[in-house]
Scaffold this motif. Structure first.
Motif, PDB file in Angstrom:
ATOM      1  N   SER A 184       6.194  11.439  -1.228  1.00 25.61           N
ATOM      2  CA  SER A 184       6.330  10.193  -1.983  1.00 25.61           C
ATOM      3  C   SER A 184       7.587   9.432  -1.571  1.00 25.61           C
ATOM      4  O   SER A 184       7.557   8.212  -1.387  1.00 25.61           O
ATOM      5  CB  SER A 184       6.352  10.500  -3.481  1.00 25.61           C
ATOM      6  N   MET A 215       2.180   9.009  -6.324  1.00 32.30           N
ATOM      7  CA  MET A 215       2.544  10.386  -6.010  1.00 32.30           C
ATOM      8  C   MET A 215       3.735  10.868  -6.835  1.00 32.30           C
ATOM      9  O   MET A 215       3.835  12.063  -7.166  1.00 32.30           O
ATOM     10  CB  MET A 215       2.826  10.516  -4.513  1.00 32.30           C
ATOM     11  N   LEU A 260       1.159   3.866  -3.196  1.00 28.14           N
ATOM     12  CA  LEU A 260       0.821   5.281  -3.022  1.00 28.14           C
ATOM     13  C   LEU A 260       2.000   6.176  -3.394  1.00 28.14           C
ATOM     14  O   LEU A 260       1.826   7.224  -4.040  1.00 28.14           O
ATOM     15  CB  LEU A 260       0.388   5.546  -1.580  1.00 28.14           C
ATOM     16  N   SER A 261       3.198   5.769  -2.992  1.00 27.50           N
ATOM     17  CA  SER A 261       4.378   6.568  -3.336  1.00 27.50           C
ATOM     18  C   SER A 261       4.612   6.589  -4.838  1.00 27.50           C
ATOM     19  O   SER A 261       4.999   7.627  -5.399  1.00 27.50           O
ATOM     20  CB  SER A 261       5.610   6.004  -2.625  1.00 27.50           C
ATOM     21  N   THR A 321       0.826  -1.209   0.000  1.00 24.29           N
ATOM     22  CA  THR A 321       0.000   0.000   0.000  1.00 24.29           C
ATOM     23  C   THR A 321       0.860   1.259   0.000  1.00 24.29           C
ATOM     24  O   THR A 321       0.627   2.194  -0.779  1.00 24.29           O
ATOM     25  CB  THR A 321      -0.931  -0.002   1.220  1.00 24.29           C
TER      26      THR A 321
END
Length: 222
Positions: free
Chosen positions: A168, A19, A15-16, A11
Motif C-alpha cells: 500500500s 489496501m 488502490l493504496s 488509480t
C-alpha cells in the motif's frame, strides 16, 4: 497536466487507500507457529489491536489489548501512523477527484484544479510515508526480538498484514509522485509561451516623428 498521469495516479492512490483499510484490521501482523509441541495451541498471531490464538482443531480465540498506555511504544506509534495514513489517503482521493481535468467539480479554472490535484499528490505521499514507517518500525521490532538469542519471550515472524502495508505504501508513493510530476510538466508547458506585449504599448518611430512635427510645425526649426 497530463490526463493519463492523473488517471494512473488516482488509480494507484485509490488502490493504496483500499489496501490500508485492509491492512489495519488484518490479524496477521506477526505470527508465531509452534507446531509439534505437546500443547494444544498451534498458532499465535497479533496485530495492532488484539492478540489471537488458534488450536489444532481450528478454533480461534482473540482478546483485545486491555490498555493502550500499557502497550509498547512502537505499537502506539504504529497505530497513530496508520490512522494518519487513512486520513491522508482520504484527502488525497478527494483532492485528486476534484483536480482532475475530466472532472466537472471545481469549474473550468484549470490552474486551480492543477493546484488541487498537486495537493492530492502531497497527501498520497504522506499516506505512503506513514504506512511505510509504521510497517517498517513494526517489522524491525519483530526481527530484533527474533534474532536476539537471549530474548525470553515468544518470538514471532512477519505476517501478511505487513506485506499488505508495504504494498500500500509503495502504491501511494507512486501515485503521489505521478501527480507531482504531472503538475510539474503542466507548469513547464505554460511557462514556455513567449512574452507578447500589448499592442497599445508599442510606439513606432514614424508615429513619434509625426507627433513632433504636428507640435512644433515646419517653421519651428532654423
Amino acid at each position: 497536466m497530463d490526463p493519463i498521469l492523473e488517471v494512473v495516479a488516482l488509480t494507484l492512490g485509490f488502490l493504496s487507500w483500499i489496501m490500508v483499510g485492509v491492512a489495519i484490521p488484518n490479524r496477521y501482523w506477526k505470527v508465531s507457529t509452534i507446531d509439534g509441541t505437546v500443547i494444544t495451541t498451534s498458532t499465535i498471531y497479533e496485530n495492532l489491536w488484539m492478540s489471537c490464538a488458534t488450536d489444532s482443531t481450528g478454533v480461534h480465540n482473540c482478546r483485545e489489548f486491555p490498555s493502550m498506555l500499557a502497550l509498547s511504544g512502537y505499537i502506539q506509534a504504529s497505530r497513530a501512523l496508520m490512522i494518519a495514513s487513512v486520513v491522508s489517503g482520504t484527502f488525497g482521493v478527494v483532492c485528486t477527484l476534484i483536480g482532475m481535468q475530466c472532472s466537472k467539480a471545481g469549474g473550468e479554472n484549470y490552474v486551480l484544479k492543477g493546484r488541487i490535484a498537486g495537493t492530492g499528490g502531497v497527501f498520497f505521499l504522506l499516506q505512503g510515508l506513514c504506512t511505510m514507517i509504521s510497517a517498517s518500525w513494526y517489522a524491525f521490532n519483530i526481527t530484533q526480538d527474533f534474532f536476539n538469542p537471549i530474548y525470553p519471550g515468544q518470538k514471532y515472524e512477519i505476517g501478511e498484514g505487513l506485506y499488505i502495508s508495504w504494498a500500500s505504501g509503495t502504491l501511494a508513493i507512486c501515485g503521489g509522485a505521478c501527480l507531482m510530476f504531472s503538475c510539474k510538466f503542466g507548469t513547464k508547458e505554460k511557462s514556455g509561451y513567449p512574452y507578447q506585449p500589448s499592442r497599445g504599448t508599442v510606439y513606432s518611430a514614424s508615429a513619434s516623428r509625426k507627433d513632433v512635427q504636428s507640435t512644433y510645425g515646419r517653421n519651428a526649426y532654423v
